[in-house]
Design a protein around this motif. Structure first.
Motif, PDB file in Angstrom:
ATOM      1  N   CYS A 197       0.873  -1.305  -0.074  1.00 11.34           N
ATOM      2  CA  CYS A 197       0.245   0.088  -0.041  1.00 11.34           C
ATOM      3  C   CYS A 197       1.084   1.348  -0.147  1.00 11.34           C
ATOM      4  CB  CYS A 197      -0.990   0.094   1.258  1.00 11.34           C
ATOM      5  SG  CYS A 197      -2.038   1.320   1.110  1.00 11.34           S
ATOM      6  N   TRP A 239     -12.587  -2.510  -0.586  1.00 11.98           N
ATOM      7  CA  TRP A 239     -12.013  -1.639   0.402  1.00 11.98           C
ATOM      8  C   TRP A 239     -13.102  -1.720   1.533  1.00 11.98           C
ATOM      9  CZ3 TRP A 239      -7.343   0.550   0.948  1.00 11.98           C
ATOM     10  CH2 TRP A 239      -6.544   0.836  -0.210  1.00 11.98           C
ATOM     11  N   ASN A 240     -12.690  -1.380   2.952  1.00  8.56           N
ATOM     12  CA  ASN A 240     -13.620  -1.583   4.131  1.00  8.56           C
ATOM     13  C   ASN A 240     -14.553  -0.336   3.991  1.00  8.56           C
ATOM     14  OD1 ASN A 240     -11.508   0.258   4.531  1.00  8.56           O
ATOM     15  ND2 ASN A 240     -12.319   0.382   6.670  1.00  8.56           N
ATOM     16  N   THR A 266      -7.275   4.339   9.088  1.00  9.47           N
ATOM     17  CA  THR A 266      -6.808   3.172   8.611  1.00  9.47           C
ATOM     18  C   THR A 266      -7.982   2.377   7.717  1.00  9.47           C
ATOM     19  OG1 THR A 266      -5.532   2.607  10.668  1.00  9.47           O
ATOM     20  CG2 THR A 266      -6.049   0.642   9.145  1.00  9.47           C
ATOM     21  N   TYR A 267      -7.529   2.328   6.278  1.00  9.75           N
ATOM     22  CA  TYR A 267      -8.179   1.561   5.476  1.00  9.75           C
ATOM     23  C   TYR A 267      -7.819   0.269   4.855  1.00  9.75           C
ATOM     24  CZ  TYR A 267      -9.478   6.418   5.268  1.00  9.75           C
ATOM     25  OH  TYR A 267      -9.937   7.592   5.686  1.00  9.75           O
ATOM     26  N   THR A 268      -8.538  -0.639   4.969  1.00  8.49           N
ATOM     27  CA  THR A 268      -8.474  -1.966   4.606  1.00  8.49           C
ATOM     28  C   THR A 268      -9.019  -2.508   3.479  1.00  8.49           C
ATOM     29  OG1 THR A 268      -8.287  -2.452   7.254  1.00  8.49           O
ATOM     30  CG2 THR A 268      -8.621  -4.366   5.613  1.00  8.49           C
ATOM     31  N   THR A 292      -9.299  -5.777   0.718  1.00  6.91           N
ATOM     32  CA  THR A 292      -9.023  -7.247   0.723  1.00  6.91           C
ATOM     33  C   THR A 292      -8.972  -7.588  -0.906  1.00  6.91           C
ATOM     34  OG1 THR A 292     -10.731  -7.672   2.534  1.00  6.91           O
ATOM     35  CG2 THR A 292     -10.070  -9.485   1.035  1.00  6.91           C
ATOM     36  N   SER A 313      -4.908  -6.367   3.241  1.00 13.94           N
ATOM     37  CA  SER A 313      -3.705  -5.137   3.370  1.00 13.94           C
ATOM     38  C   SER A 313      -4.332  -3.707   4.210  1.00 13.94           C
ATOM     39  CB  SER A 313      -3.388  -4.718   1.983  1.00 13.94           C
ATOM     40  OG  SER A 313      -2.323  -3.979   2.180  1.00 13.94           O
ATOM     41  N   ASN A 314      -3.612  -3.304   5.190  1.00 15.43           N
ATOM     42  CA  ASN A 314      -3.746  -2.260   5.696  1.00 15.43           C
ATOM     43  C   ASN A 314      -3.114  -0.982   5.244  1.00 15.43           C
ATOM     44  OD1 ASN A 314      -5.755  -3.257   7.594  1.00 15.43           O
ATOM     45  ND2 ASN A 314      -4.222  -4.067   8.967  1.00 15.43           N
ATOM     46  N   CYS A 315      -3.906   0.029   5.027  1.00 16.48           N
ATOM     47  CA  CYS A 315      -3.186   1.350   4.568  1.00 16.48           C
ATOM     48  C   CYS A 315      -3.490   2.153   5.774  1.00 16.48           C
ATOM     49  CB  CYS A 315      -3.746   1.730   3.400  1.00 16.48           C
ATOM     50  SG  CYS A 315      -3.657   0.705   1.849  1.00 16.48           S
ATOM     51  N   ASN A 316      -2.311   2.739   6.216  1.00 16.81           N
ATOM     52  CA  ASN A 316      -2.755   3.651   7.406  1.00 16.81           C
ATOM     53  C   ASN A 316      -2.370   5.214   6.792  1.00 16.81           C
ATOM     54  OD1 ASN A 316      -3.131   2.023   9.463  1.00 16.81           O
ATOM     55  ND2 ASN A 316      -0.982   1.231   9.350  1.00 16.81           N
TER      56      ASN A 316
END
Length: 127
Positions: free
Chosen positions: A22, A52-53, A69-71, A73, A85-88
């Motif tokens: 990310c 995306w979440n 934090t955006y996740t 899949t 994957s987590n994007c901070n």
């Protein structure tokens, strides 16, 4: 790097692992919503399914993001790999105080020193 090998009646095929990274562009301030999160995907079998979440979309990049934090899949087209994957997105802030605190001190006997806090540089005076 080759992944595991599967054998079937037609021979063997090599499955390459999938990697997700990310990349983020942080918001311009703590209260702004102008950040970006983009996924870089390699391996597996394209095309990839991305979710995306919070219903933020199905593309590799999402925009207009605030701090958080955006996740995502990510699943390859064969369903062989699924990666979360987590994007901070963070913003570093510094705070300054413009208030001055004064305290009444007891009388001094020989030497007295006072400090003025909340100033840069710190002020000290003898009286």
């Amino acid at each position: 790097m080759p992944g595991p090998t599967e054998r079937n009646q037609c021979g063997s095929i090599t499955i390459f692992p999938m990697y997700v990274a990310c990349n983020t562009t942080k918001p311009s301030s703590v209260t702004a919503s102008d950040g970006v999160a983009s996924l870089y995907i390699t391996g597996g079998t394209p095309p990839y399914s991305i979710q995306w979440n919070g219903g933020l979309g199905f593309s590799q990049s999402i925009y207009n993001l605030s701090v958080g934090t955006y996740t995502a899949t990510v699943t390859d087209s064969n369903g062989d790999f699924t990666i979360v994957s987590n994007c901070n997105l963070t913003v570093t802030t510094t705070t300054t105080s413009s208030t001055t605190t004064s305290t009444t001190l007891p009388p001094c006997v020989d030497f007295c020193l006072t400090f003025t806090l909340n100033t840069v540089p710190r002020a000290a005076s003898w009286y």
